[in-house]
Scaffold this motif. Structure first.
Motif, mmCIF file in Angstrom:
data_model
loop_
_atom_site.group_PDB
_atom_site.id
_atom_site.type_symbol
_atom_site.label_atom_id
_atom_site.label_comp_id
_atom_site.label_asym_id
_atom_site.label_seq_id
_atom_site.Cartn_x
_atom_site.Cartn_y
_atom_site.Cartn_z
ATOM 1 N N ALA A 1 0.830 -1.206 0.000
ATOM 2 C CA ALA A 1 0.000 0.000 0.000
ATOM 3 C C ALA A 1 0.863 1.255 0.000
ATOM 4 O O ALA A 1 0.584 2.227 -0.722
ATOM 5 N N THR A 2 1.918 1.239 0.795
ATOM 6 C CA THR A 2 2.816 2.391 0.855
ATOM 7 C C THR A 2 3.476 2.635 -0.495
ATOM 8 O O THR A 2 3.619 3.781 -0.944
ATOM 9 N N GLU A 3 3.854 1.560 -1.164
ATOM 10 C CA GLU A 3 4.441 1.683 -2.504
ATOM 11 C C GLU A 3 3.425 2.272 -3.485
ATOM 12 O O GLU A 3 3.760 3.130 -4.311
ATOM 13 N N SER A 4 2.169 1.832 -3.396
ATOM 14 C CA SER A 4 1.127 2.343 -4.288
ATOM 15 C C SER A 4 0.925 3.836 -4.087
ATOM 16 O O SER A 4 0.835 4.604 -5.054
ATOM 17 N N VAL A 5 0.849 4.254 -2.834
ATOM 18 C CA VAL A 5 0.665 5.673 -2.524
ATOM 19 C C VAL A 5 1.840 6.485 -3.059
ATOM 20 O O VAL A 5 1.670 7.564 -3.650
ATOM 21 N N ARG A 6 3.039 5.967 -2.891
ATOM 22 C CA ARG A 6 4.237 6.673 -3.359
ATOM 23 C C ARG A 6 4.191 6.858 -4.881
ATOM 24 O O ARG A 6 4.508 7.941 -5.399
ATOM 25 N N THR A 7 3.781 5.819 -5.596
ATOM 26 C CA THR A 7 3.705 5.903 -7.058
ATOM 27 C C THR A 7 2.673 6.929 -7.500
ATOM 28 O O THR A 7 2.926 7.724 -8.412
ATOM 29 N N ILE A 8 1.505 6.915 -6.868
ATOM 30 C CA ILE A 8 0.450 7.878 -7.211
ATOM 31 C C ILE A 8 0.950 9.301 -7.032
ATOM 32 O O ILE A 8 0.730 10.179 -7.882
ATOM 33 N N GLU A 9 1.657 9.529 -5.944
ATOM 34 C CA GLU A 9 2.164 10.875 -5.655
ATOM 35 C C GLU A 9 3.303 11.251 -6.602
ATOM 36 O O GLU A 9 3.377 12.392 -7.078
ATOM 37 N N GLU A 10 4.190 10.302 -6.898
ATOM 38 C CA GLU A 10 5.312 10.589 -7.788
ATOM 39 C C GLU A 10 4.840 10.920 -9.208
ATOM 40 O O GLU A 10 5.365 11.829 -9.853
ATOM 41 N N LEU A 11 3.845 10.180 -9.687
ATOM 42 C CA LEU A 11 3.340 10.411 -11.039
ATOM 43 C C LEU A 11 2.528 11.698 -11.118
ATOM 44 O O LEU A 11 2.432 12.313 -12.178
ATOM 45 N N GLY A 12 1.928 12.098 -10.002
ATOM 46 C CA GLY A 12 1.089 13.294 -10.007
ATOM 47 C C GLY A 12 -0.314 13.041 -10.511
ATOM 48 O O GLY A 12 -0.936 13.930 -11.108
ATOM 49 N N CYS A 13 -0.828 11.838 -10.284
ATOM 50 C CA CYS A 13 -2.199 11.512 -10.696
ATOM 51 C C CYS A 13 -3.201 12.337 -9.899
ATOM 52 O O CYS A 13 -2.949 12.705 -8.743
ATOM 53 N N ALA A 14 -4.340 12.617 -10.509
ATOM 54 C CA ALA A 14 -5.426 13.280 -9.798
ATOM 55 C C ALA A 14 -6.080 12.267 -8.869
ATOM 56 O O ALA A 14 -6.298 11.118 -9.256
ATOM 57 N N VAL A 15 -6.381 12.666 -7.645
ATOM 58 C CA VAL A 15 -6.941 11.742 -6.656
ATOM 59 C C VAL A 15 -8.324 12.219 -6.222
ATOM 60 O O VAL A 15 -8.490 13.392 -5.852
ATOM 61 N N ALA A 16 -9.286 11.330 -6.283
ATOM 62 C CA ALA A 16 -10.623 11.591 -5.753
ATOM 63 C C ALA A 16 -10.804 10.672 -4.558
ATOM 64 O O ALA A 16 -10.934 9.456 -4.715
ATOM 65 N N GLY A 17 -10.780 11.246 -3.370
ATOM 66 C CA GLY A 17 -10.848 10.442 -2.157
ATOM 67 C C GLY A 17 -9.639 10.702 -1.286
ATOM 68 O O GLY A 17 -9.041 11.774 -1.332
ATOM 69 N N ASP A 18 -9.261 9.687 -0.525
ATOM 70 C CA ASP A 18 -8.175 9.810 0.444
ATOM 71 C C ASP A 18 -7.221 8.644 0.249
ATOM 72 O O ASP A 18 -7.627 7.471 0.340
ATOM 73 N N LEU A 19 -5.945 8.930 -0.019
ATOM 74 C CA LEU A 19 -4.972 7.855 -0.221
ATOM 75 C C LEU A 19 -4.797 7.005 1.033
ATOM 76 O O LEU A 19 -4.342 5.854 0.948
ATOM 77 N N ALA A 20 -5.158 7.532 2.192
ATOM 78 C CA ALA A 20 -5.088 6.742 3.428
ATOM 79 C C ALA A 20 -6.042 5.561 3.374
ATOM 80 O O ALA A 20 -5.878 4.587 4.120
ATOM 81 N N ASP A 21 -7.045 5.615 2.479
ATOM 82 C CA ASP A 21 -7.977 4.496 2.332
ATOM 83 C C ASP A 21 -7.282 3.244 1.822
ATOM 84 O O ASP A 21 -7.818 2.131 1.959
ATOM 85 N N LEU A 22 -6.100 3.392 1.230
ATOM 86 C CA LEU A 22 -5.369 2.231 0.718
ATOM 87 C C LEU A 22 -4.657 1.459 1.823
ATOM 88 O O LEU A 22 -4.258 0.310 1.615
ATOM 89 N N LEU A 23 -4.484 2.074 2.967
ATOM 90 C CA LEU A 23 -3.786 1.410 4.068
ATOM 91 C C LEU A 23 -4.744 0.490 4.801
ATOM 92 O O LEU A 23 -5.791 0.930 5.296
ATOM 93 N N PRO A 24 -4.437 -0.810 4.869
ATOM 94 C CA PRO A 24 -5.377 -1.757 5.491
ATOM 95 C C PRO A 24 -5.536 -1.517 6.982
ATOM 96 O O PRO A 24 -4.595 -1.134 7.678
ATOM 97 N N ARG A 25 -6.737 -1.756 7.481
ATOM 98 C CA ARG A 25 -7.032 -1.622 8.892
ATOM 99 C C ARG A 25 -6.781 -2.957 9.609
ATOM 100 O O ARG A 25 -7.014 -4.030 9.014
ATOM 101 N N PRO A 26 -6.304 -2.947 10.843
ATOM 102 C CA PRO A 26 -6.026 -4.203 11.562
ATOM 103 C C PRO A 26 -7.227 -5.142 11.618
ATOM 104 O O PRO A 26 -7.046 -6.377 11.568
ATOM 105 N N ALA A 27 -8.436 -4.587 11.685
ATOM 106 C CA ALA A 27 -9.627 -5.432 11.800
ATOM 107 C C ALA A 27 -9.888 -6.257 10.547
ATOM 108 O O ALA A 27 -10.703 -7.187 10.562
ATOM 109 N N ALA A 28 -9.198 -5.925 9.438
ATOM 110 C CA ALA A 28 -9.412 -6.657 8.191
ATOM 111 C C ALA A 28 -8.737 -8.022 8.205
ATOM 112 O O ALA A 28 -9.003 -8.846 7.328
ATOM 113 N N PHE A 29 -7.879 -8.266 9.190
ATOM 114 C CA PHE A 29 -7.135 -9.522 9.237
ATOM 115 C C PHE A 29 -7.709 -10.443 10.307
ATOM 116 O O PHE A 29 -8.242 -9.992 11.316
ATOM 117 N N GLY A 30 -7.576 -11.745 10.057
ATOM 118 C CA GLY A 30 -8.148 -12.712 10.982
ATOM 119 C C GLY A 30 -7.071 -13.355 11.838
ATOM 120 O O GLY A 30 -5.895 -13.272 11.523
#
Length: 309
Positions: free
Chosen positions: A280-309
């Motif tokens: 996820a961190t790599e994905s966020v870095r790429t989006i920022e480096e390329l300068g893509c337009a973002v609709a939403g919050d890049l923090a949404d890409l970071l998984p939440r602990p509750a998502a794991f079993g």
């Protein structure tokens, strides 16, 4: 010149929900200046097959094979300022396939739309889609193969790797015309995804009815997924191809019967939490480096602990 939005995926990022809303509001979208191209869901599926060179001569007719050839004429017939083509498998297109698709869109201002989601939720959903396509690997086997892959150009990573998809498309489309739409984190309002998507299209979500989305592509419970996996494992490979498996295995058995029950949601083991965070961190870095337009919050890409079993 028409502004053409190519919504290319990724898979399991709310694409079915967004497509159902749009196909259920074709006239309303046209009133707001957006035309869906091609003018039918099945025709759009055929176009995706043609772009990705997945047409099967034994089962697909000449019309399917000519889908990419017909696209320029379909775009020329658009009478609104913008057009929308949406299919979640286009993200997997190779560089050569992207070039052919964009050549068919010549004369139009192409914008790429990529919906993205945190891996902890996306991977189990994508694994299930594999089962619905006839695969028989367990979730642990699927994740293990992803984690040990040395090249992110194999089929599984083509469905998941945000960085690779963006860099591939950015070779042909300026980054400022590549729009990343994040799927809201768990607990967020479902309509937020539609609002973010519409902000890219320049459409008013208030004019669209989310009720048209229906149940979408429903997930299977853990027990139901295991039943499907075991059935697939017993099937000869010849019956696990797109035809006839798509009609019998996926739409009839998986979605028509197994999806009626719910035995709990499949989750990744906690041992994969750090790896998901790193990707996820790599994905966020790429989006920022390329300068893509973002609709939403890049923090949404970071998984939440509750998502794991």
């Amino acid at each position: 010149m028409t502004r053409l939005f190519l919504h290319i995926g990724l898979q399991k990022t709310g694409t079915s929900y967004l497509q159902n809303v749009c196909w259920g509001a074709v006239d309303r979208l046209a009133e707001q200046g957006v035309t869906l191209v091609p003018d039918g869901r099945i025709e759009t599926f055929w176009l995706a097959l043609a772009v990705r060179e997945r047409v099967d001569p034994a089962h697909d007719g000449e019309r399917v094979a000519r889908s990419l050839e017909l696209l320029p004429g379909q775009l020329a017939a658009v009478r609104t300022p913008a057009a929308l083509t949406t299919h979640e498998t286009l993200a997997q297109a190779s560089a050569e396939q992207i070039e052919r698709l964009l050549a068919a869109c010549a004369g139009h201002e192409v914008h790429v739309v990529l919906t993205v989601r945190d891996l902890a939720r996306q991977i189990p959903s994508l694994w299930q889609e594999g089962l619905k396509a006839g695969r028989a690997d367990t979730l642990d086997e699927y994740v293990g193969r992803l984690r040990t892959a040395t090249r992110r150009t194999d089929m599984d990573w083509k469905r998941l790797d945000v960085s690779a998809v963006l860099r591939r498309w950015a070779r042909f489309v300026p980054a400022e015309r590549i729009h990343v739409v994040t799927v809201p984190a768990p607990g967020g309002p479902r309509e937020a995804l539609l609002e973010r998507y519409c902000s890219v299209l320049g459409a008013d979500p208030e004019g669209l009815d989310p009720a048209h989305a229906g149940p979408g592509n429903r997930a299977l419970g853990t027990a139901e997924a295991e039943v499907l996996r075991r059935v697939n494992d017993l099937l000869p490979q010849e019956y696990r191809r797109r035809v006839p498996y798509g009609e019998v295995g996926k739409r009839y058995f998986a979605m028509g019967i197994l999806a009626r029950s719910e035995s709990g949601t499949a989750r990744l083991s906690r041992e994969h939490e750090q790896w998901c965070a790193e990707v996820a961190t790599e994905s966020v870095r790429t989006i920022e480096e390329l300068g893509c337009a973002v609709a939403g919050d890049l923090a949404d890409l970071l998984p939440r602990p509750a998502a794991f079993g």
